[in-house]
Motif scaffolding. Structure first.
Motif, PDB file in Angstrom:
ATOM      1  N   MET A 100       0.815  -1.202   0.000  1.00  0.00           N
ATOM      2  CA  MET A 100       0.000   0.000   0.000  1.00  0.00           C
ATOM      3  C   MET A 100       0.860   1.270   0.000  1.00  0.00           C
ATOM      4  O   MET A 100       1.890   1.343   0.659  1.00  0.00           O
ATOM      5  CB  MET A 100      -0.938   0.011   1.205  1.00  0.00           C
ATOM      6  CG  MET A 100      -1.827  -1.223   1.325  1.00  0.00           C
ATOM      7  SD  MET A 100      -2.650  -1.660  -0.224  1.00  0.00           S
ATOM      8  CE  MET A 100      -3.502  -0.137  -0.576  1.00  0.00           C
ATOM      9  N   VAL A 101       0.387   2.254  -0.748  1.00  0.00           N
ATOM     10  CA  VAL A 101       0.996   3.583  -0.792  1.00  0.00           C
ATOM     11  C   VAL A 101       0.057   4.611  -0.168  1.00  0.00           C
ATOM     12  O   VAL A 101       0.497   5.533   0.521  1.00  0.00           O
ATOM     13  CB  VAL A 101       1.326   3.959  -2.249  1.00  0.00           C
ATOM     14  CG1 VAL A 101       1.769   5.419  -2.342  1.00  0.00           C
ATOM     15  CG2 VAL A 101       2.413   3.042  -2.802  1.00  0.00           C
ATOM     16  N   GLY A 102      -1.225   4.449  -0.398  1.00  0.00           N
ATOM     17  CA  GLY A 102      -2.236   5.337   0.181  1.00  0.00           C
ATOM     18  C   GLY A 102      -3.577   4.635   0.216  1.00  0.00           C
ATOM     19  O   GLY A 102      -3.830   3.737  -0.596  1.00  0.00           O
ATOM     20  N   VAL A 103      -4.438   5.029   1.151  1.00  0.00           N
ATOM     21  CA  VAL A 103      -5.785   4.451   1.223  1.00  0.00           C
ATOM     22  C   VAL A 103      -6.739   5.485   1.801  1.00  0.00           C
ATOM     23  O   VAL A 103      -6.436   6.167   2.774  1.00  0.00           O
ATOM     24  CB  VAL A 103      -5.798   3.152   2.072  1.00  0.00           C
ATOM     25  CG1 VAL A 103      -5.271   3.400   3.477  1.00  0.00           C
ATOM     26  CG2 VAL A 103      -7.190   2.551   2.126  1.00  0.00           C
ATOM     27  N   GLY A 104      -7.893   5.625   1.156  1.00  0.00           N
ATOM     28  CA  GLY A 104      -8.892   6.559   1.640  1.00  0.00           C
ATOM     29  C   GLY A 104      -9.650   6.013   2.836  1.00  0.00           C
ATOM     30  O   GLY A 104      -9.778   4.802   3.021  1.00  0.00           O
ATOM     31  N   SER A 114      -9.348  -5.108   2.253  1.00  0.00           N
ATOM     32  CA  SER A 114      -8.877  -4.771   3.615  1.00  0.00           C
ATOM     33  C   SER A 114      -7.535  -4.046   3.542  1.00  0.00           C
ATOM     34  O   SER A 114      -6.488  -4.543   3.953  1.00  0.00           O
ATOM     35  CB  SER A 114      -8.764  -6.026   4.488  1.00  0.00           C
ATOM     36  OG  SER A 114     -10.037  -6.444   4.927  1.00  0.00           O
ATOM     37  N   SER A 115      -7.591  -2.827   3.035  1.00  0.00           N
ATOM     38  CA  SER A 115      -6.366  -2.084   2.732  1.00  0.00           C
ATOM     39  C   SER A 115      -5.923  -1.129   3.823  1.00  0.00           C
ATOM     40  O   SER A 115      -5.036  -0.299   3.598  1.00  0.00           O
ATOM     41  CB  SER A 115      -6.534  -1.329   1.400  1.00  0.00           C
ATOM     42  OG  SER A 115      -7.770  -0.654   1.338  1.00  0.00           O
ATOM     43  N   PHE A 116      -6.501  -1.215   5.033  1.00  0.00           N
ATOM     44  CA  PHE A 116      -5.922  -0.514   6.178  1.00  0.00           C
ATOM     45  C   PHE A 116      -4.754  -1.341   6.708  1.00  0.00           C
ATOM     46  O   PHE A 116      -4.733  -1.798   7.857  1.00  0.00           O
ATOM     47  CB  PHE A 116      -6.961  -0.312   7.279  1.00  0.00           C
ATOM     48  CG  PHE A 116      -7.954   0.787   7.023  1.00  0.00           C
ATOM     49  CD1 PHE A 116      -7.767   1.717   6.007  1.00  0.00           C
ATOM     50  CD2 PHE A 116      -9.091   0.904   7.809  1.00  0.00           C
ATOM     51  CE1 PHE A 116      -8.690   2.736   5.765  1.00  0.00           C
ATOM     52  CE2 PHE A 116     -10.016   1.915   7.591  1.00  0.00           C
ATOM     53  CZ  PHE A 116      -9.823   2.831   6.567  1.00  0.00           C
ATOM     54  N   ALA A 117      -3.779  -1.544   5.874  1.00  0.00           N
ATOM     55  CA  ALA A 117      -2.620  -2.377   6.200  1.00  0.00           C
ATOM     56  C   ALA A 117      -1.503  -2.013   5.246  1.00  0.00           C
ATOM     57  O   ALA A 117      -1.745  -1.409   4.182  1.00  0.00           O
ATOM     58  CB  ALA A 117      -2.974  -3.857   6.069  1.00  0.00           C
ATOM     59  N   ASP A 118      -0.270  -2.386   5.602  1.00  0.00           N
ATOM     60  CA  ASP A 118       0.834  -2.037   4.707  1.00  0.00           C
ATOM     61  C   ASP A 118       0.886  -2.930   3.470  1.00  0.00           C
ATOM     62  O   ASP A 118       1.545  -2.598   2.478  1.00  0.00           O
ATOM     63  CB  ASP A 118       2.172  -2.013   5.441  1.00  0.00           C
ATOM     64  CG  ASP A 118       2.514  -3.315   6.143  1.00  0.00           C
ATOM     65  OD1 ASP A 118       1.853  -4.333   5.903  1.00  0.00           O
ATOM     66  OD2 ASP A 118       3.466  -3.306   6.960  1.00  0.00           O
TER      67      ASP A 118
END
Length: 367
Positions: A36-40, A138-142
């Motif tokens: 991940m680089v960014g997540v809203g 589930s992208s609240f992760a690295d």
């Protein structure tokens, strides 16, 4: 297995806490591992953290770089920059008709907390399974896993600083803009009313500007958001706390608005939109009301033929619509980044708090 750090919610209405030592499955044949680089941060993430199963890892507006691909993946390779959008099966009637937002397996693939076969790709440091695969990512992760169908390749022409904040195009931005450009598809010169000046509503305003609407009215109760709506192209704003909102809206569009979009989930607001839409006009419903909420209309307001319909994910095919939005941004016609405020991933709880307070329209976590 891949060791990751993630924002975990341990109890309903509890904090989003960064935990290390979780494990993420290796990609299956049709899956892609993304750094991940960014997540809203979306209100759906916040709502699910308050009422859904725990422990859980949410996040569904991810942008990142491909690390590994499964053996059956053909459209992506290591090093590709991608956006992550909602999951769909690709095989049901709606998917085959080009309507993946209405996939017959949408709930299972996006909101069950597991893959279609019931497996959960994330476990915590104790080995406990975690509610994950949220919106297929589930992208609240690295790092996050997504199916090939979830992903959209980002053009090389997009600079890195913009790529970092592109994640919201995967859900909130495409939902608002798509409701206007895909669902309504208005003629130039149309009139549009948008209820709610959050990320979805203001994205709809940007879509209305692209569509060359002549009157774009925005209804909200937060003055700073109404000011931002004007900056983005709204021609009229109305504070929902003012007396006789219906009369004010009828002054703006005496014959009624051609189109109206409800993003707040407030049933009284939806009724107001129906009452201020022209004969034969269209009302789109995006905002989700409280469980069990009902809507009532004056019988006479429905006799004039308004079309009232729900809209999900902006009626978009992400692989087609998101590149279109990126092109519009690069042409200076879709400045969605004016909605964004960035926070380091470690400050996720602050980003959530600011989003709930209304002081931030669209928070993006950066890694």
């Amino acid at each position: 297995m891949v060791e990751i750090s993630a924002a975990v919610v341990r109890e309903n209405r509890g904090p989003f806490s960064i935990e290390k030592g979780l494990t993420l499955d290796e990609p299956r044949p049709d899956e892609v591992l993304v750094r991940m680089v960014g997540v809203g941060v979306c209100h759906s993430d916040i709502y699910e953290s308050q009422v859904g199963p725990t422990p859980a890892v949410h996040g569904h507006e991810g942008a990142g770089i491909v690390v590994r691909v499964g053996s059956a993946v053909t459209r992506f390779a290591e090093g590709d920059r991608v956006l992550m959008s909602f999951a769909s099966c690709g095989a049901c009637r709606n998917c085959l008709e080009g309507r993946p937002a209405y996939c017959e397996k949408f709930m299972t693939l996006n909101l069950s907390g597991a893959r279609a076969d019931g497996s959960r790709p994330i476990k915590d440091a104790t080995g406990q399974e975690v509610f994950s695969n949220f919106f297929g990512q589930s992208s609240f992760a690295d790092h996050a896993l997504a199916a090939e169908r979830n992903l959209v390749k980002v053009p090389d022409s997009v600079p890195d600083e913009l790529f970092t904040v592109l994640g919201p195009l995967g859900c909130g931005v495409q939902t608002g803009a798509g409701a206007v450009l895909n669902t309504f598809n208005p003629n130039a010169g149309s009139t549009i009313l948008v209820a709610g000046a959050g990320g979805v509503g203001l994205s709809a305003v940007l879509g209305a500007v692209v569509a060359s609407a002549t009157k774009i009215a925005v209804l909200d109760v937060i003055p700073s958001r109404l000011e931002l709506a004007t900056e983005l192209g709204a021609t009229h704003t109305v504070n929902g706390k003012d007396a006789d909102v219906v009369a004010r809206l009828r002054e703006i569009a005496p014959g009624g608005f051609d189109y109206a979009l409800e993003t707040t989930g407030n049933s009284q607001v939806l009724r107001t939109l129906v009452e201020t839409t022209r004969v034969g006009g269209q009302v789109g419903l995006i905002g989700a009301g409280k469980p069990g909420a009902e809507v009532t209309f004056k019988h006479s307001s429905l006799l004039s033929g308004p079309i009232v319909r729900g809209i999900f994910e902006g009626d978009s095919v992400p692989q087609q619509f998101i590149p279109r939005l990126i092109d519009l941004h690069q042409a200076g016609r879709f400045p969605f980044d004016k909605l964004v405020k960035t926070y380091p991933f470690e400050q996720i709880q602050r980003a959530v708090d600011d989003s709930e307070a209304g002081t931030t329209v669209k928070a993006v976590l950066t890694f």
